[in-house]
Design a protein around this motif. Structure first.
Motif, PDB file in Angstrom:
ATOM      1  N   THR A 114       0.669  -1.117   0.007  1.00 51.39           N
ATOM      2  CA  THR A 114       0.061   0.196  -0.057  1.00 51.39           C
ATOM      3  C   THR A 114       0.640   1.192   0.005  1.00 51.39           C
ATOM      4  OG1 THR A 114      -1.827  -1.189   1.165  1.00 51.39           O
ATOM      5  CG2 THR A 114      -1.781   1.205   1.295  1.00 51.39           C
ATOM      6  N   VAL A 115       1.921   1.231   0.973  1.00 49.92           N
ATOM      7  CA  VAL A 115       2.708   2.491   0.947  1.00 49.92           C
ATOM      8  C   VAL A 115       3.555   2.731  -0.303  1.00 49.92           C
ATOM      9  CG1 VAL A 115       4.844   3.360   2.074  1.00 49.92           C
ATOM     10  CG2 VAL A 115       3.205   2.318   3.468  1.00 49.92           C
ATOM     11  N   ALA A 116       3.960   1.637  -0.965  1.00 49.57           N
ATOM     12  CA  ALA A 116       4.774   1.887  -2.232  1.00 49.57           C
ATOM     13  C   ALA A 116       3.846   2.125  -3.403  1.00 49.57           C
ATOM     14  CB  ALA A 116       5.467   0.404  -2.621  1.00 49.57           C
ATOM     15  N   ALA A 117       2.618   1.737  -3.535  1.00 51.29           N
ATOM     16  CA  ALA A 117       1.746   2.229  -4.355  1.00 51.29           C
ATOM     17  C   ALA A 117       1.343   3.627  -4.392  1.00 51.29           C
ATOM     18  CB  ALA A 117       0.307   1.327  -4.440  1.00 51.29           C
ATOM     19  N   VAL A 118       0.911   3.883  -3.110  1.00 46.53           N
ATOM     20  CA  VAL A 118       0.572   5.324  -3.005  1.00 46.53           C
ATOM     21  C   VAL A 118       1.789   6.259  -3.233  1.00 46.53           C
ATOM     22  CG1 VAL A 118      -0.381   7.137  -1.108  1.00 46.53           C
ATOM     23  CG2 VAL A 118      -1.508   4.722  -1.237  1.00 46.53           C
ATOM     24  N   ASP A 119       2.970   5.924  -2.634  1.00 47.21           N
ATOM     25  CA  ASP A 119       4.075   6.784  -2.896  1.00 47.21           C
ATOM     26  C   ASP A 119       4.302   6.993  -4.412  1.00 47.21           C
ATOM     27  OD1 ASP A 119       6.728   8.037  -1.829  1.00 47.21           O
ATOM     28  OD2 ASP A 119       7.568   6.405  -3.028  1.00 47.21           O
ATOM     29  N   ARG A 120       4.092   6.019  -5.338  1.00 49.04           N
ATOM     30  CA  ARG A 120       4.242   6.463  -6.552  1.00 49.04           C
ATOM     31  C   ARG A 120       3.116   6.943  -7.139  1.00 49.04           C
ATOM     32  NH1 ARG A 120       7.131   1.838  -5.029  1.00 49.04           N
ATOM     33  NH2 ARG A 120       8.907   1.117  -6.274  1.00 49.04           N
ATOM     34  N   LEU A 121       1.911   6.900  -6.808  1.00 51.98           N
ATOM     35  CA  LEU A 121       0.871   7.767  -7.190  1.00 51.98           C
ATOM     36  C   LEU A 121       1.094   9.120  -6.644  1.00 51.98           C
ATOM     37  CD1 LEU A 121      -2.062   5.155  -6.612  1.00 51.98           C
ATOM     38  CD2 LEU A 121      -1.210   5.976  -8.943  1.00 51.98           C
TER      39      LEU A 121
END
Length: 251
Positions: free
Chosen positions: A212-219
């Motif tokens: 979740t953190v990695a996905a949100v960070d990229r978005l």
């Protein structure tokens, strides 16, 4: 002449050269003026045809522009930001994302469609997907060991719309392909994502906190975030119909 123009694929020339030739004779145009007028009409027709192809290729569920959106639930600066995004394509050229948050029924999909239409009108290839449909497409590609090729195929779209990401079920099988898509397009191509859940609830979408953190960070790294508040338009419309029916009972 018509046969030669057909072979050259100059459709507008073929249908307009004779009327323009008559006009040129009547008004004393030079050959250069006549040719310029023909080329101008051909280019105009090709641009219209291309925009129509881009709209068809976007696979929108319906077509609604920004002018028809009731923006009373948006902060004024958010409404101005959205209007600005529809007027230029710089954010797509810079691979920036757009995230639309809000409860169900407040117009997130309408906004996503309007923005997609505005980008297509500015010669940008876009593709609209309900999130569950996109995930199924990616899952099928992964099962066929063809996911990298599918991700590259989606690169043809300057803007990829993922509508209602919150409806993707929390499972490793589903969200892993969605995560791979987000990683693949990071700083390369733009995403427009709508969600009825804030970031703090995205653990319900991805199977692990780290994903979740990695996905949100990229978005959010290069991103415009718009929040929409208010009551569902559909619920208000239904309530209005019920009120009208109760005030006018059948006789």
């Amino acid at each position: 002449m018509p046969l030669l123009l057909k072979q050259l694929k100059l459709a507008r020339f073929r249908s307009h050269w004779q009327p323009l030739a008559d006009q040129a004779d009547a008004q004393g145009w030079s050959p250069g003026q006549f040719l310029y007028a023909l080329c101008e009409q051909e280019l105009e027709q090709r641009q219209i045809a291309r925009q129509q192809r881009l709209l068809r290729g976007a696979h929108l569920p319906w077509q609604k522009g920004l002018d028809g959106f009731d923006h009373q639930h948006l902060e004024p600066h958010h409404w101005q930001e959205l209007q600005g995004l529809t007027r230029q394509t710089t954010w797509l050229l810079q691979a920036e994302n757009l995230l639309l948050f809000g409860p169900s029924g407040v117009g997130k999909t309408h906004l996503a469609i309007a923005i997609t239409m505005a980008m297509a009108a500015q010669d940008q290839a876009c593709r609209f997907f309900p999130a569950t449909t996109l995930v199924q497409l990616l899952q099928k590609a992964k099962a066929a060991y063809d996911l990298p090729a599918m991700l590259q195929k989606l690169d043809r779209y300057a803007l990829l719309v993922i509508d209602d990401i919150s409806y993707v079920r929390r499972s490793e099988l589903e969200t892993s392909v969605l995560f791979e898509l987000i990683c693949h397009r990071y700083e390369r191509k733009s995403l427009l994502v709508t969600s009825n859940q804030p970031f703090r609830e995205w653990d319900d979408i991805f199977p692990s906190g780290s994903m979740t953190v990695a996905a949100v960070d990229r978005l959010v790294h290069h991103c415009h975030i718009i929040g929409i508040k208010g009551e569902s338009y559909r619920q208000k419309a239904a309530a209005a119909r019920v009120s009208k029916d109760s005030s006018n009972p059948p006789t």
